[in-house]
Design a protein around this motif. Sequence first.
Motif, PDB file in Angstrom:
ATOM      1  N   THR A 181       0.838  -1.205   0.000  1.00 41.08           N
ATOM      2  CA  THR A 181       0.000   0.000   0.000  1.00 41.08           C
ATOM      3  C   THR A 181       0.866   1.247   0.000  1.00 41.08           C
ATOM      4  O   THR A 181       1.841   1.340   0.749  1.00 41.08           O
ATOM      5  CB  THR A 181      -0.912   0.010   1.238  1.00 41.08           C
ATOM      6  N   ILE A 215       1.145   4.920   1.079  1.00 38.86           N
ATOM      7  CA  ILE A 215       0.545   5.769   2.098  1.00 38.86           C
ATOM      8  C   ILE A 215       1.036   7.196   1.907  1.00 38.86           C
ATOM      9  O   ILE A 215       2.245   7.466   1.986  1.00 38.86           O
ATOM     10  CB  ILE A 215       0.906   5.276   3.514  1.00 38.86           C
ATOM     11  N   SER A 216       0.098   8.100   1.637  1.00 37.93           N
ATOM     12  CA  SER A 216       0.458   9.509   1.578  1.00 37.93           C
ATOM     13  C   SER A 216       0.537  10.079   2.992  1.00 37.93           C
ATOM     14  O   SER A 216       0.114   9.439   3.961  1.00 37.93           O
ATOM     15  CB  SER A 216      -0.576  10.283   0.760  1.00 37.93           C
ATOM     16  N   ASP A 242      -1.148  12.617   4.209  1.00 35.21           N
ATOM     17  CA  ASP A 242      -2.505  12.850   4.718  1.00 35.21           C
ATOM     18  C   ASP A 242      -3.155  11.550   5.189  1.00 35.21           C
ATOM     19  O   ASP A 242      -3.846  11.517   6.214  1.00 35.21           O
ATOM     20  CB  ASP A 242      -3.368  13.504   3.633  1.00 35.21           C
ATOM     21  N   GLU A 243      -2.944  10.475   4.439  1.00 42.62           N
ATOM     22  CA  GLU A 243      -3.494   9.189   4.838  1.00 42.62           C
ATOM     23  C   GLU A 243      -2.839   8.690   6.121  1.00 42.62           C
ATOM     24  O   GLU A 243      -3.496   8.115   6.994  1.00 42.62           O
ATOM     25  CB  GLU A 243      -3.289   8.176   3.713  1.00 42.62           C
ATOM     26  N   ARG A 293      -4.408  10.533   8.973  1.00 38.32           N
ATOM     27  CA  ARG A 293      -5.765  10.036   9.240  1.00 38.32           C
ATOM     28  C   ARG A 293      -5.724   8.700   9.980  1.00 38.32           C
ATOM     29  O   ARG A 293      -6.465   8.486  10.944  1.00 38.32           O
ATOM     30  CB  ARG A 293      -6.523   9.869   7.918  1.00 38.32           C
ATOM     31  N   ARG A 294      -4.859   7.815   9.559  1.00 37.23           N
ATOM     32  CA  ARG A 294      -4.746   6.519  10.229  1.00 37.23           C
ATOM     33  C   ARG A 294      -4.232   6.680  11.652  1.00 37.23           C
ATOM     34  O   ARG A 294      -4.685   5.988  12.575  1.00 37.23           O
ATOM     35  CB  ARG A 294      -3.815   5.598   9.435  1.00 37.23           C
ATOM     36  N   LEU A 334       0.016   3.328  12.167  1.00 34.03           N
ATOM     37  CA  LEU A 334      -0.804   3.242  10.967  1.00 34.03           C
ATOM     38  C   LEU A 334      -1.591   1.941  10.829  1.00 34.03           C
ATOM     39  O   LEU A 334      -2.697   1.944  10.293  1.00 34.03           O
ATOM     40  CB  LEU A 334       0.079   3.414   9.717  1.00 34.03           C
TER      41      LEU A 334
END
Length: 457
Positions: free
Chosen positions: A45, A47-48, A50-51, A54-55, A246
């Motif tokens: 995956t 992962i940016s 921002d992501e 969020r996680r 994360l």
Amino acid sequence: MRMMSRRSISNLRAGLALCLALPLCAKPLTAQSASTRAATTEAVTTISLDEAIRRAEANESGFASASAESRASQLDRSIARAGLLPSASFHNQYLFTQGNGSGDRIGQTANAPAPRFIANNAVHEYASQGVVNETVGLQQFSAVSLADANAAKAAAEMEIARRGLVSAVVTLYYGLISAETKLTALQGAADEANHFVTLTQQRQEARESAHADVVKAQLQQQQRTRDLADAQVSATRARLELGVLLFPDPRTAFKTEATAVPVLPDRSDIEADAAKNNAELKSALASLHASQAEVTSARAAYLPDLGLNFTYGVDAPQFAAKGPDGARNLGYSASATLDIPLWDWLATQHKVKQSEIRRDAAKVALSAAQRRLIANLAEFYDEAAAARDQLASLDQSIMTAQESLRLTRLRYTGGEGTVFEVVDAQNTLLSAEAARADGAVRYQVALANLQTLTGRF
């Protein structure tokens, strides 16, 4: 014959080195291994940032606690405001009292047995009533002010926790990118050291350099191997540290996403945002408001409270709207009570003093938060500006070091340079690449620290 043998060995080693460097000489992939690698690549995956934020907000326990406390404080506000409104209940009771053997007009029937206890009205007594109570006093209003201030403080504390978490995620995210960049640089440095060992061996066999050059190149090769192993451990550690925030399993494979270097806002914009959106300042101000509400609540104990009561229903020897003789059992009563405090052995006075002490401490904390904000703004902005300005210089240093290494290798190959010059050029390039990776992290971290003061995320 001996010379031909040395040249053959030299050519053979050069051919092997070239074969190892070319991907075409590697073992061809079978269809099964190629499909396995493709499936593995698809499973990773990306992962940016921002992501990742969020996680982390969904998984980090400290932020979850601050968020829960903020939501609970919002409910405290509702509870405090409900205390200003009348409360209603439906009261139901049955009382049985032993009779004293005499008959009188207790209740609504003649010759009804009288209760033995004088506090009770009848041997059988039924109560089914709606009761409305209301208490009016300064303490109830100050409780609402205190709940509002505590809710504002909890919201500010949650924002502090969120910004701190974002700063931590940014640090870990770009720290991982830096660790992987250093790992890539060390892999290149290890390849360069291997090639240089081959070059020195070839020159020794051609009697163009001494064996000391081979020894020096081998020492550099061994050091690069150790550095590469350490870099691999550091990259794995950085990946696990970020993975803890994360994923349920920190060992989950993921890739980071390359992002453009953010622009540093103007100092005036940063100062304006910090004055309006600084969470630490809001928390200190809410703490002051809460302490002031506590002072008001403590002083309210000097004042009387007015209690109002209204009751409607049945309180009779029969559980019915009417008695045996047709008299109505349904009725109402109302009361007003004024409790005036007279003496509590100075307890109220001491509570007022306690709240005033806490209020004075909250004033000092607010002043300290204002001073710390001013200092942090200047410190973090200067740090971010210096790190931003150095990025271009670090890029230039890498290009200069690469060119220096290329020219030094050419000079050594032509017999004009020394092995020490080549090793020094290799070390310089590796240091420049590491400094560039650290500089990128420094700028991102400095910017994240600055953004914790302003909320610009």
